[in-house]
Design a protein around this motif. Structure first.
Motif, PDB file in Angstrom:
ATOM      1  N   SER A   1       0.703  -1.325   0.081  1.00 39.39           N
ATOM      2  CA  SER A   1      -0.025   0.171  -0.192  1.00 39.39           C
ATOM      3  C   SER A   1       0.790   1.230   0.106  1.00 39.39           C
ATOM      4  N   ILE A   2       1.923   1.295   0.745  1.00 36.05           N
ATOM      5  CA  ILE A   2       2.732   2.238   0.951  1.00 36.05           C
ATOM      6  C   ILE A   2       3.362   2.620  -0.291  1.00 36.05           C
ATOM      7  N   GLN A   3       3.715   1.316  -1.240  1.00 30.96           N
ATOM      8  CA  GLN A   3       4.545   1.624  -2.459  1.00 30.96           C
ATOM      9  C   GLN A   3       3.456   2.244  -3.413  1.00 30.96           C
TER      10      GLN A   3
ATOM     11  N   LYS B   1       2.251   6.729  -7.128  1.00 32.05           N
ATOM     12  CA  LYS B   1       1.453   7.898  -7.534  1.00 32.05           C
ATOM     13  C   LYS B   1       2.142   9.176  -7.247  1.00 32.05           C
ATOM     14  N   GLY B   2       3.090   9.211  -6.704  1.00 24.64           N
ATOM     15  CA  GLY B   2       4.045  10.563  -6.529  1.00 24.64           C
ATOM     16  C   GLY B   2       3.496  11.199  -5.316  1.00 24.64           C
ATOM     17  N   GLN B   3       2.743  10.484  -4.447  1.00 23.71           N
ATOM     18  CA  GLN B   3       1.924  11.233  -3.130  1.00 23.71           C
ATOM     19  C   GLN B   3       3.182  11.313  -2.081  1.00 23.71           C
ATOM     20  N   ILE B   4       4.355  10.452  -2.023  1.00 28.76           N
ATOM     21  CA  ILE B   4       5.092  10.419  -0.986  1.00 28.76           C
ATOM     22  C   ILE B   4       6.238  10.021  -1.791  1.00 28.76           C
ATOM     23  N   SER B   5       7.386  10.207  -1.231  1.00 24.55           N
ATOM     24  CA  SER B   5       8.745   9.781  -1.551  1.00 24.55           C
ATOM     25  C   SER B   5       9.177   8.334  -1.389  1.00 24.55           C
ATOM     26  N   GLN B   6      10.037   7.831  -1.944  1.00 30.71           N
ATOM     27  CA  GLN B   6      10.568   6.514  -1.503  1.00 30.71           C
ATOM     28  C   GLN B   6      11.276   6.768  -0.193  1.00 30.71           C
TER      29      GLN B   6
END
Length: 302
Positions: free
Chosen positions: A50-52, A57-62
């Motif tokens: 889910s986090i990936q 989607k560009g909502q958070i960084s790696q």
């Protein structure tokens, strides 16, 4: 109001894992507890995937995703919640089972910890009565799936303190949620309205008013609902729907909340919805159709 730094979540199912994911993504140390090692393993994989998706989607960084997963600790040992500032219960929708858990949490948790329940229908006052800290017990009902749905329903028990309420509200808002508040009545706000609608859809199917497809299509296109009531019931879990209807029926004492016999029959047959592969709809057939379409066309059929 004490700053919350660590959260404990009890229950590694869809709701518990989703809540744990939220807490980890928003900078809190999280202990996710489940006595079933298979459930814990599944929760860990689900949270990671889910986090990936948020990353893709560009909502958070790696880097933020890696940090979040580093803050997540999965264990079967309830004692590890001894240092948690805030503990959220997300186990089976049974008052007796939840009360037993709250008795144990009351013994384990530090004296300042808030004990919250993700119950969708059960009395917070009664759950709080199982503890020596009813002023620190509250309902914090997330919608499914927690990382996506914007709403949190907060329910105060008879003795819930203002400090507990404001700390819970602040935590929900930290997670980016919109908060609504309910009095401690059976079903609260959302399920007091939603579950009778789902139950009525089962009655419509049971009495032959229409097919399941037409019932769902009617509600989707006629009332602009994203899912039909029978499809939604499968997504929630028919056993959960039945439990909530029984709580409503017992708590409000009105025959209109009596569960539809067809809903009872499906649960008795083990047709619990998507999680079992079959409920009102047979998802095994849908999955096979989906896989065959991919094999034959090399792409999705839509």
């Amino acid at each position: 109001m004490v700053e919350l730094k660590s959260v404990g979540v009890v229950g590694g199912g869809q709701m518990g894992s989703g809540i744990a994911q939220l807490a980890a993504m928003y900078g809190l140390d999280v202990h996710l507890i489940d006595t079933d090692p298979v459930a814990l393993s599944s929760a860990t994989k689900s949270i990671s995937a889910s986090i990936q998706r948020f990353v893709s989607k560009g909502q958070i960084s790696q880097a933020a995703a890696t940090d979040a997963l580093g803050r997540l600790h999965c264990t079967s040992n309830l004692e590890e919640l001894c240092s948690s500032d805030f503990i959220i219960e997300a186990i089976v929708e049974s008052e007796d089972v939840k009360k037993k858990l709250f008795i144990n949490l009351d013994k384990i948790a530090k004296s300042t910890a808030i004990l919250a329940s993700n119950t969708s229908s059960i009395s917070i006052t009664r759950l709080a009565s199982a503890t020596s800290r009813p002023q620190q017990v509250i309902g914090m009902h997330f919608m499914n799936p927690p990382p996506i749905m914007k709403l949190v329903e907060i329910v105060r028990g008879a003795d819930t303190s203002d400090n507990t309420f404001y700390a819970t509200k602040a935590l929900a808002e930290r997670f980016g949620k919109i908060v609504i508040c309910s009095q401690d009545y059976s079903g609260f706000i959302v399920n007091r309205i939603l579950m009778p609608m789902i139950n009525e859809a089962f009655h419509a199917l049971y009495t032959g008013v229409a097919t399941k497809e037409d019932i769902d299509t009617g509600m989707k296109l006629g009332t602009n609902h994203p899912m039909g009531p029978l499809e939604l019931a499968d997504f929630i879990g028919l056993d959960v729907c039945l439990s909530i209807m029984r709580v409503l029926h017992a708590g409000l004492g009105d025959s209109k909340y009596s569960p539809c016999p067809l809903l009872v029959q499906y649960v008795d047959a083990g047709r619990l919805g998507k999680k079992r592969g079959i409920g009102v709809y047979d998802y095994r057939k849908l999955k096979n159709h989906f896989n065959e379409a991919r094999k034959s066309k090399g792409a999705l059929p839509f």
